[in-house]
Design a protein around this motif. Structure first.
Motif, PDB file in Angstrom:
ATOM      1  N   THR A  37       0.845  -1.189   0.000  1.00 41.76           N
ATOM      2  CA  THR A  37       0.000   0.000   0.000  1.00 41.76           C
ATOM      3  C   THR A  37       0.884   1.244   0.000  1.00 41.76           C
ATOM      4  O   THR A  37       2.052   1.203   0.378  1.00 41.76           O
ATOM      5  CB  THR A  37      -0.914   0.036   1.243  1.00 41.76           C
ATOM      6  N   GLY A  38       0.285   2.329  -0.414  1.00 39.04           N
ATOM      7  CA  GLY A  38       1.000   3.596  -0.411  1.00 39.04           C
ATOM      8  C   GLY A  38       1.007   4.213   0.975  1.00 39.04           C
ATOM      9  O   GLY A  38       0.448   3.674   1.939  1.00 39.04           O
ATOM     10  N   SER A  39       1.633   5.360   1.119  1.00 36.55           N
ATOM     11  CA  SER A  39       1.759   6.014   2.421  1.00 36.55           C
ATOM     12  C   SER A  39       0.413   6.442   2.997  1.00 36.55           C
ATOM     13  O   SER A  39       0.271   6.598   4.203  1.00 36.55           O
ATOM     14  CB  SER A  39       2.693   7.221   2.316  1.00 36.55           C
ATOM     15  N   LEU A  40      -0.582   6.609   2.145  1.00 36.99           N
ATOM     16  CA  LEU A  40      -1.915   6.992   2.612  1.00 36.99           C
ATOM     17  C   LEU A  40      -2.854   5.794   2.729  1.00 36.99           C
ATOM     18  O   LEU A  40      -4.039   5.960   2.987  1.00 36.99           O
ATOM     19  CB  LEU A  40      -2.521   8.036   1.667  1.00 36.99           C
ATOM     20  N   GLY A  41      -2.290   4.591   2.539  1.00 31.46           N
ATOM     21  CA  GLY A  41      -3.091   3.383   2.683  1.00 31.46           C
ATOM     22  C   GLY A  41      -3.757   2.914   1.409  1.00 31.46           C
ATOM     23  O   GLY A  41      -4.465   1.908   1.415  1.00 31.46           O
ATOM     24  N   ASP A  42      -3.540   3.624   0.321  1.00 34.05           N
ATOM     25  CA  ASP A  42      -4.149   3.195  -0.938  1.00 34.05           C
ATOM     26  C   ASP A  42      -3.385   1.984  -1.494  1.00 34.05           C
ATOM     27  O   ASP A  42      -2.168   1.951  -1.490  1.00 34.05           O
ATOM     28  CB  ASP A  42      -4.184   4.324  -1.956  1.00 34.05           C
ATOM     29  N   TYR A  44      -1.515  -0.583  -3.803  1.00 35.94           N
ATOM     30  CA  TYR A  44      -0.772  -0.651  -5.061  1.00 35.94           C
ATOM     31  C   TYR A  44      -0.918  -2.029  -5.692  1.00 35.94           C
ATOM     32  O   TYR A  44      -0.929  -2.176  -6.904  1.00 35.94           O
ATOM     33  CB  TYR A  44       0.718  -0.371  -4.847  1.00 35.94           C
TER      34      TYR A  44
END
Length: 91
Positions: A37-42, A44
């Motif tokens: 996941t990305g730094s904002l929780g989205d 990948y």
């Protein structure tokens, strides 16, 4: 005819009867993986559940491997049953 080969080290042996044929199956367990996941929780990458991969399906008591001629629906059925059985036996 030779006896059924031993299950390879690190693989899982599962016995099942399909269409009145007793099979000794060798499967590889693939553990679940969490996608990144990305730094904002989205997300990948997607998460992948654990699964079993059928590597051999011998007629019980023989060295005849039916995997090359086994229909994919039977393979999927064996993999699902073996995974459920594997999960029941592991703490």
């Amino acid at each position: 005819m030779n006896p059924t080969p031993n299950c390879p080290l690190g693989s899982y042996e599962y016995e099942v009867t399909l269409c009145d044929v007793d099979l000794v199956c060798h499967l590889d367990y693939v553990p679940a993986e969490s996608g990144s996941t990305g730094s904002l929780g989205d997300p990948y990458e997607s998460d992948y559940p654990d699964e079993m991969d059928l590597v051999a399906a011998y007629v019980a008591g023989t060295d005849v491997d039916l995997l090359p001629v086994l229909a994919s629906t039977f393979m999927d059925h064996i993999e699902r049953l073996a995974l459920a059985n594997f999960k029941d036996k592991t703490p």
